[in-house]
Design a protein around this motif. Sequence first.
Motif, mmCIF file in Angstrom:
data_model
loop_
_atom_site.group_PDB
_atom_site.id
_atom_site.type_symbol
_atom_site.label_atom_id
_atom_site.label_comp_id
_atom_site.label_asym_id
_atom_site.label_seq_id
_atom_site.Cartn_x
_atom_site.Cartn_y
_atom_site.Cartn_z
ATOM 1 N N ALA A 76 0.826 -1.208 0.000
ATOM 2 C CA ALA A 76 0.000 0.000 0.000
ATOM 3 C C ALA A 76 0.859 1.256 0.000
ATOM 4 O O ALA A 76 2.069 1.216 0.240
ATOM 5 C CB ALA A 76 -0.901 -0.012 1.233
ATOM 6 N N TYR A 77 0.208 2.386 -0.282
ATOM 7 C CA TYR A 77 0.876 3.670 -0.112
ATOM 8 C C TYR A 77 1.301 3.830 1.346
ATOM 9 O O TYR A 77 0.590 3.399 2.266
ATOM 10 C CB TYR A 77 -0.081 4.835 -0.416
ATOM 11 N N SER A 78 2.412 4.492 1.563
ATOM 12 C CA SER A 78 2.727 4.952 2.914
ATOM 13 C C SER A 78 2.265 6.406 3.015
ATOM 14 O O SER A 78 1.720 6.966 2.062
ATOM 15 C CB SER A 78 4.237 4.853 3.183
ATOM 16 N N ARG A 79 2.480 7.023 4.164
ATOM 17 C CA ARG A 79 2.176 8.444 4.301
ATOM 18 C C ARG A 79 3.118 9.240 3.401
ATOM 19 O O ARG A 79 4.248 8.821 3.131
ATOM 20 C CB ARG A 79 2.336 8.870 5.753
ATOM 21 N N LYS A 88 8.444 14.659 13.394
ATOM 22 C CA LYS A 88 7.743 15.722 12.649
ATOM 23 C C LYS A 88 8.703 16.635 11.886
ATOM 24 O O LYS A 88 8.269 17.402 11.015
ATOM 25 C CB LYS A 88 6.884 16.554 13.592
ATOM 26 N N ASP A 89 10.000 16.575 12.199
ATOM 27 C CA ASP A 89 11.007 17.391 11.521
ATOM 28 C C ASP A 89 11.594 16.691 10.297
ATOM 29 O O ASP A 89 12.537 17.200 9.684
ATOM 30 C CB ASP A 89 12.160 17.728 12.485
ATOM 31 N N ILE A 90 11.043 15.525 9.954
ATOM 32 C CA ILE A 90 11.607 14.689 8.891
ATOM 33 C C ILE A 90 10.556 14.420 7.816
ATOM 34 O O ILE A 90 9.412 14.054 8.131
ATOM 35 C CB ILE A 90 12.101 13.341 9.453
ATOM 36 N N ILE A 91 10.938 14.589 6.563
ATOM 37 C CA ILE A 91 10.126 14.126 5.433
ATOM 38 C C ILE A 91 10.951 13.123 4.651
ATOM 39 O O ILE A 91 12.058 13.428 4.187
ATOM 40 C CB ILE A 91 9.694 15.294 4.528
ATOM 41 N N VAL A 92 10.434 11.919 4.537
ATOM 42 C CA VAL A 92 11.128 10.855 3.796
ATOM 43 C C VAL A 92 10.897 11.071 2.306
ATOM 44 O O VAL A 92 9.772 11.352 1.870
ATOM 45 C CB VAL A 92 10.624 9.462 4.228
ATOM 46 N N THR A 93 11.964 10.939 1.532
ATOM 47 C CA THR A 93 11.900 11.205 0.091
ATOM 48 C C THR A 93 12.421 10.018 -0.698
ATOM 49 O O THR A 93 13.036 9.111 -0.150
ATOM 50 C CB THR A 93 12.744 12.453 -0.246
ATOM 51 N N ARG A 143 3.599 13.757 -5.156
ATOM 52 C CA ARG A 143 4.144 12.505 -5.693
ATOM 53 C C ARG A 143 3.657 11.283 -4.897
ATOM 54 O O ARG A 143 4.130 10.171 -5.075
ATOM 55 C CB ARG A 143 5.679 12.565 -5.795
ATOM 56 N N LEU A 144 2.694 11.503 -4.012
ATOM 57 C CA LEU A 144 1.985 10.489 -3.231
ATOM 58 C C LEU A 144 2.805 9.959 -2.057
ATOM 59 O O LEU A 144 2.564 10.321 -0.931
ATOM 60 C CB LEU A 144 1.472 9.357 -4.128
ATOM 61 N N SER A 145 3.784 9.047 -2.305
ATOM 62 C CA SER A 145 4.508 8.503 -1.155
ATOM 63 C C SER A 145 5.832 7.894 -1.590
ATOM 64 O O SER A 145 6.003 7.512 -2.753
ATOM 65 C CB SER A 145 3.666 7.427 -0.454
ATOM 66 N N PRO A 146 6.781 7.794 -0.647
ATOM 67 C CA PRO A 146 8.018 7.070 -0.950
ATOM 68 C C PRO A 146 7.739 5.565 -0.967
ATOM 69 O O PRO A 146 6.727 5.113 -0.420
ATOM 70 C CB PRO A 146 8.954 7.457 0.204
ATOM 71 N N PRO A 147 8.622 4.764 -1.585
ATOM 72 C CA PRO A 147 8.352 3.329 -1.761
ATOM 73 C C PRO A 147 8.262 2.562 -0.439
ATOM 74 O O PRO A 147 9.095 2.736 0.452
ATOM 75 C CB PRO A 147 9.520 2.844 -2.623
#
Length: 396
Positions: free
Chosen positions: A62-65, A90-95, A266-270
């Motif tokens: 499934a998609y992740s956040r 909350k200070d992190i965005i996974v790419t 771009r929806l979500s990282p893998p």
Amino acid sequence: MPLVSSKGKSMPQSPIRKLVPFAEDAKKRGTKVFHLNIGQPDIKTPKIALDAVKNNTLEVVAYSRSEGSEEYRVKLAKYYSDHKINVDAKDIIVTTGGSEALLFTFGSIMDAEDEIIIPEPFYANYNGFSIAQSVKVVPVVSKIENNFALPPIEEFEKLITPKTKAILICNPGNPTGYLYSKEEIKQLAEIVKKHDLFLIADEVYREFAYDGTEHYSIMQEAGLEDHAIMIDSVSKRYSMCGARIGCIVTKNEDVIQTALKFAQARLSPPTYAQIACEAALDTPESYFTEVINEYVERRNVLIDELQKIEGVTVAKPKGAFYCIAELPVENADDFAQWLLEKFHLNNETIMIAPAAGFYSTEGLGKNQVRIAYVLKKEDLITSVNILKEALKQYNA
């Protein structure tokens, strides 16, 4: 016939990958090619990460956040805390790789025609990212004779204009292997606070600091909370280049909320890659000790061998796993292609990355190459011997 965009035409070719067709042709002719051109480690990926994917029982991928799974970000924040960087999930965005982290960062803090100051030579894709975002790179030159040390702060101040939004460093550096000192980070911190700029640090090689030196992150510097944006990735740390997982880390809430909109688009990282990366965070410290010791030995072998070649100048890296070498040739692009098209020694040749693509100042780096010491020591010795003989024939 419809035309492609002027932006597309302006996108530079990768100096690391543009010679691939010539390397493939050489292999088809039966020539063995030693790849010194790309930072793809031959170090094994931690088994714990591979097993997390192999043994997973997901029935739906499934998609992740959009900002990355909470489990991974919480665990990642703990990893940073262990490295004296106090951040929350909350200070992190996974790419999707450090590359996407840079693209999101550029898009979040700069508008078309804004300027970003970068010490050069720098990671070649910074040029591409800036063109993709219609941003202007303003280079400040570091020199091989100074081992690519940070230029004097006055040189940065001369370049700051009303359009300047950020300073970007890679620490430790790709392609130079330069490791910024704590004092240099503090100098940069003062200048971005004085001129109200962002300080972006690409810290994907943080683990690779040599000779008793210690990596000092911009996120450790007090008072930079609104200015500091860290770019990170698992690619080099765990030898997981193909996982394509990176992140943006910043205490600046406006930057996080803005970058999140790009992440949502771009929806979500893998999903599977995040599972592997979450497991990789349990890699024992002994893994890094062994890997760093191996890279130090490889670096020492490479530098020692290069210094034996007449006319070659090489800067000694303090981190990462690259070095810049200046060769007794006029055009390293031509030489690198010639190595693959027309030269072999005992049916072997080498692939190197011409360094001009790591500069944005026209004419700089034309006789320089970047060499990645990601091969075993025996192969590095063979490669430098090939380089030595090739230079003799090429210059003859």
